[in-house]
Design a protein around this motif. Sequence first.
Motif, PDB file in Angstrom:
ATOM      1  N   THR B  32       0.740  -1.151  -0.003  1.00  0.00           N
ATOM      2  CA  THR B  32      -0.045   0.033  -0.136  1.00  0.00           C
ATOM      3  C   THR B  32       0.974   1.067  -0.065  1.00  0.00           C
ATOM      4  O   THR B  32       1.749   1.426   0.931  1.00  0.00           O
ATOM      5  CB  THR B  32      -1.027   0.072   1.086  1.00  0.00           C
ATOM      6  OG1 THR B  32      -1.614  -1.022   1.197  1.00  0.00           O
ATOM      7  CG2 THR B  32      -1.626   1.380   1.290  1.00  0.00           C
ATOM      8  N   CYS B  35      -0.725   6.150   3.060  1.00  0.00           N
ATOM      9  CA  CYS B  35      -1.242   5.531   4.052  1.00  0.00           C
ATOM     10  C   CYS B  35      -2.248   6.503   4.801  1.00  0.00           C
ATOM     11  O   CYS B  35      -1.970   6.897   6.149  1.00  0.00           O
ATOM     12  CB  CYS B  35      -0.464   4.810   5.321  1.00  0.00           C
ATOM     13  SG  CYS B  35       0.539   3.492   4.481  1.00  0.00           S
ATOM     14  N   ALA B  39      -6.953   4.407   3.425  1.00  0.00           N
ATOM     15  CA  ALA B  39      -6.326   3.333   3.406  1.00  0.00           C
ATOM     16  C   ALA B  39      -6.102   2.631   4.605  1.00  0.00           C
ATOM     17  O   ALA B  39      -6.298   1.247   4.779  1.00  0.00           O
ATOM     18  CB  ALA B  39      -5.030   3.522   2.628  1.00  0.00           C
ATOM     19  N   ARG B  40      -5.876   3.194   5.690  1.00  0.00           N
ATOM     20  CA  ARG B  40      -5.661   2.501   7.087  1.00  0.00           C
ATOM     21  C   ARG B  40      -6.886   2.125   7.622  1.00  0.00           C
ATOM     22  O   ARG B  40      -6.788   0.985   8.350  1.00  0.00           O
ATOM     23  CB  ARG B  40      -5.060   3.705   8.205  1.00  0.00           C
ATOM     24  CG  ARG B  40      -3.704   4.209   7.973  1.00  0.00           C
ATOM     25  CD  ARG B  40      -3.164   4.906   8.952  1.00  0.00           C
ATOM     26  NE  ARG B  40      -3.941   5.947   9.652  1.00  0.00           N
ATOM     27  CZ  ARG B  40      -4.089   6.848   9.158  1.00  0.00           C
ATOM     28  NH1 ARG B  40      -3.410   7.740   8.319  1.00  0.00           N
ATOM     29  NH2 ARG B  40      -4.683   7.901   9.982  1.00  0.00           N
ATOM     30  N   SER B  43      -9.174   0.242   3.545  1.00  0.00           N
ATOM     31  CA  SER B  43      -8.515  -0.458   2.474  1.00  0.00           C
ATOM     32  C   SER B  43      -7.624  -1.746   3.265  1.00  0.00           C
ATOM     33  O   SER B  43      -7.849  -2.980   2.900  1.00  0.00           O
ATOM     34  CB  SER B  43      -7.646   0.105   1.356  1.00  0.00           C
ATOM     35  OG  SER B  43      -8.602   1.174   0.973  1.00  0.00           O
ATOM     36  N   ILE B  44      -6.652  -1.518   3.944  1.00  0.00           N
ATOM     37  CA  ILE B  44      -5.647  -2.451   4.331  1.00  0.00           C
ATOM     38  C   ILE B  44      -6.478  -3.427   5.295  1.00  0.00           C
ATOM     39  O   ILE B  44      -6.455  -4.754   4.968  1.00  0.00           O
ATOM     40  CB  ILE B  44      -4.422  -1.703   5.397  1.00  0.00           C
ATOM     41  CG1 ILE B  44      -3.865  -0.840   4.403  1.00  0.00           C
ATOM     42  CG2 ILE B  44      -3.741  -2.715   5.773  1.00  0.00           C
ATOM     43  CD1 ILE B  44      -2.680   0.028   4.999  1.00  0.00           C
ATOM     44  N   TYR B  96      -0.880  -1.006  -4.335  1.00  0.00           N
ATOM     45  CA  TYR B  96      -2.211  -0.241  -4.415  1.00  0.00           C
ATOM     46  C   TYR B  96      -2.035   1.319  -3.994  1.00  0.00           C
ATOM     47  O   TYR B  96      -1.075   1.461  -2.711  1.00  0.00           O
ATOM     48  CB  TYR B  96      -2.950  -0.805  -2.945  1.00  0.00           C
ATOM     49  CG  TYR B  96      -4.251  -0.088  -2.324  1.00  0.00           C
ATOM     50  CD1 TYR B  96      -5.051   0.584  -3.257  1.00  0.00           C
ATOM     51  CD2 TYR B  96      -4.223   0.613  -1.216  1.00  0.00           C
ATOM     52  CE1 TYR B  96      -6.240   1.293  -2.949  1.00  0.00           C
ATOM     53  CE2 TYR B  96      -5.252   1.091  -0.862  1.00  0.00           C
ATOM     54  CZ  TYR B  96      -6.380   1.765  -1.500  1.00  0.00           C
ATOM     55  OH  TYR B  96      -7.405   2.438  -1.159  1.00  0.00           O
ATOM     56  N   ALA B  98      -2.726   4.934  -3.094  1.00  0.00           N
ATOM     57  CA  ALA B  98      -3.859   5.712  -2.298  1.00  0.00           C
ATOM     58  C   ALA B  98      -3.185   7.005  -1.833  1.00  0.00           C
ATOM     59  O   ALA B  98      -3.767   7.554  -1.184  1.00  0.00           O
ATOM     60  CB  ALA B  98      -4.195   4.856  -1.315  1.00  0.00           C
ATOM     61  N   GLU B 121      -6.147   4.193  -6.837  1.00  0.00           N
ATOM     62  CA  GLU B 121      -7.344   4.744  -6.428  1.00  0.00           C
ATOM     63  C   GLU B 121      -8.066   5.829  -7.423  1.00  0.00           C
ATOM     64  O   GLU B 121      -7.377   6.260  -8.595  1.00  0.00           O
ATOM     65  CB  GLU B 121      -7.297   5.657  -5.230  1.00  0.00           C
ATOM     66  CG  GLU B 121      -7.508   4.989  -3.895  1.00  0.00           C
ATOM     67  CD  GLU B 121      -8.848   4.428  -3.811  1.00  0.00           C
ATOM     68  OE1 GLU B 121      -9.833   5.020  -4.575  1.00  0.00           O
ATOM     69  OE2 GLU B 121      -9.015   3.384  -2.882  1.00  0.00           O
TER      70      GLU B 121
END
Lengths: 380, 380
Positions: B32, B35, B39-40, B43-44, B96, B98, B121
């Motif tokens: 990723t 972050c 994302a945190r 997504s993750i 990924y 982001a 994204e």
Amino acid sequence: MFESTFSETTRRDWTDDGGAGGDADATTRIATVGCGNYARSVSIPAMERGEYAAPTVVVSGDPEKRARLADEFDVTAIGYDEYDAGVASDEYDAVYVATPNRLHLPHVETAAGHGKHVICEKPLEATVERAERLVAACDDAGVRLMTAYRMQTDPVMRRLREFVAAGGIGDLQRASGDFTFPVLGGDAGPDQWRLDGRLAGGGALYDVGVYPLNTARFLAGDDPVAVSATTRSPDPAFDGVDQHVDFRVEFGAASGAGDGDADDIDGAGPVDGGGWVGNFSASFSGHPNTSLELLGSDGRIAVRSAFQPGADREVTVETSEGTVELADAGADETVEEFDYFAHAVATGGDIEPDGSDGLVDMRALAAAQESARTGGRVEL
Amino acid sequence: MFESTFSETTRRDWTDDGGAGGDADATTRIATVGCGNYARSVSIPAMERGEYAAPTVVVSGDPEKRARLADEFDVTAIGYDEYDAGVASDEYDAVYVATPNRLHLPHVETAAGHGKHVICEKPLEATVERAERLVAACDDAGVRLMTAYRMQTDPVMRRLREFVAAGGIGDLQRASGDFTFPVLGGDAGPDQWRLDGRLAGGGALYDVGVYPLNTARFLAGDDPVAVSATTRSPDPAFDGVDQHVDFRVEFGAASGAGDGDADDIDGAGPVDGGGWVGNFSASFSGHPNTSLELLGSDGRIAVRSAFQPGADREVTVETSEGTVELADAGADETVEEFDYFAHAVATGGDIEPDGSDGLVDMRALAAAQESARTGGRVEL
């Protein structure tokens, strides 16, 4: 705020005004000019059910229809020549004009010439210029004119307007609304005036698009400043008129776009300096749909079955305080419409959907047509 | 048709394809890059819950955040210089991206340079030209690229697409959708990249307006041919980006506007020669709202909570056969999104929201910005 607003979805706030001293119990007798299906099946029965309105005369060019209507509604039935000549004019106080749009002007001029008050179907006429002459004819004769915007007399819409004006959803940011009316459904074929661009002025835009536009204006208390639109008519049955229309209407700051009318409702709404936008659409074919939504800084109002005649509106109001759902709310807005008009005529009370109100929409509709032709945004 | 369509609102149809012979049980390990909060917190964790995806590396410029994330997700945490240099590149198969939109291009170029597949994204970048370079970088390197349109992997949306394609609502006439996201709500202040026009490319239009646009395109299987838009930013916090946007997108005939991509979904939809119109809107302030509606010649689909991450979609489907209401339907579309990508990478299976798909939206967003500047309709 929820409770006080929505516990009274049948209240007739306009009887509180009292008017200018007229007789609040008087009946206003109405002559119906143009006896198409809507007038016969919705409007005249609504007058009959009303408290202040009464149908007393009908005007039709068809002798057989005259005989049938005279019998069905117990009214005097006359032809257009007789109407023009003033026959039976002592039997009515006001005229309901429900002919094709381009015939509104001559029939309103006749009514005004007889000194009769007028309730005229929407849109006011087929062009802005003719609508302006229509309004001027009533002004010059000193008769009252109501544009027949039935949604403005729907008690659910009136309560929602109060809720919006009180800041119930914060600053208005956006409205959206659709009226999809399959005009060729049921018995109605393609040989009808609504599909004749000259008689109607436009297609779905004029006939049903005016509902989300006028109702959003009513709820927000604001007037358009610019319009952008696109139309399309893939079905040859709709050659010459718009089968589908999508139009975006920009509304200005509260300082802005009033029509200058004394009873202008500008400023009643909570519109901030940023203005707001209405995304409206209408169709003459497709799955039947009538909806209206308002989104504000602090809430949302959604109305389903928003414009369907006589339907129970399904209303959702969402705010930070919670969500309220109203079903089966309200009263028959067509009965309300004719009683509102009749009561105002009898008492000298306010008529909000007046000629100025109708002209604001006529100008917006014409601007939408121009935008659809040119592809550009048209300022008002 | 109702039952077969809506009884399977968690089915992963994309596992049926089998792919080109890869290992369908393999795990795709994902690094990723960037972050931020989404994302945190979304997504993750979605990768962690997935069947085919696994988070193995995070890239952050903040040493403290790296330490925290390494601990929280049991991943290798590296800085941007290390990412560029290929540190830990044997620990991930795909990247990924982001970061803020304008940083997508360099990070995707780096990933492609390492031979890693990419999920990037939305929107793809801050300008069309940069997005085109991003897509070309992946093509040139022979790595897979997915635009992170999570709604396309939402099983409810996938079933609705099948229903529309099967003619469930007849010919599509109109779509409407809104995403109102109070970007300054919660802990987020005005000092964020989403309010920086250069970094983001645009405001509400780019960040959330792309949802109703892309999702309507996905459901209908069609691409835009013209755009008209208006934007406004009454709140000074939104100087330089659009706080509110309303954009109308015209979609052409089935013969028309495909992007030419091999997996183009044009023609899958039931669009007739008349085309259809999407009335979309987005806001960075106001009462939170996400909705999508499709109106066809024979029916209507309405989705509430349409784009809210992880929400249960509330779906109403109305046709002449009756009305179906689905509540609490579906699966977590972000888990689906990363599993869809990971599975496609492992098996060589189809990636529908590819670079071409993302570019179609980039061009529509740029056209909307041009239209808002000029007031005119912009053809694509």
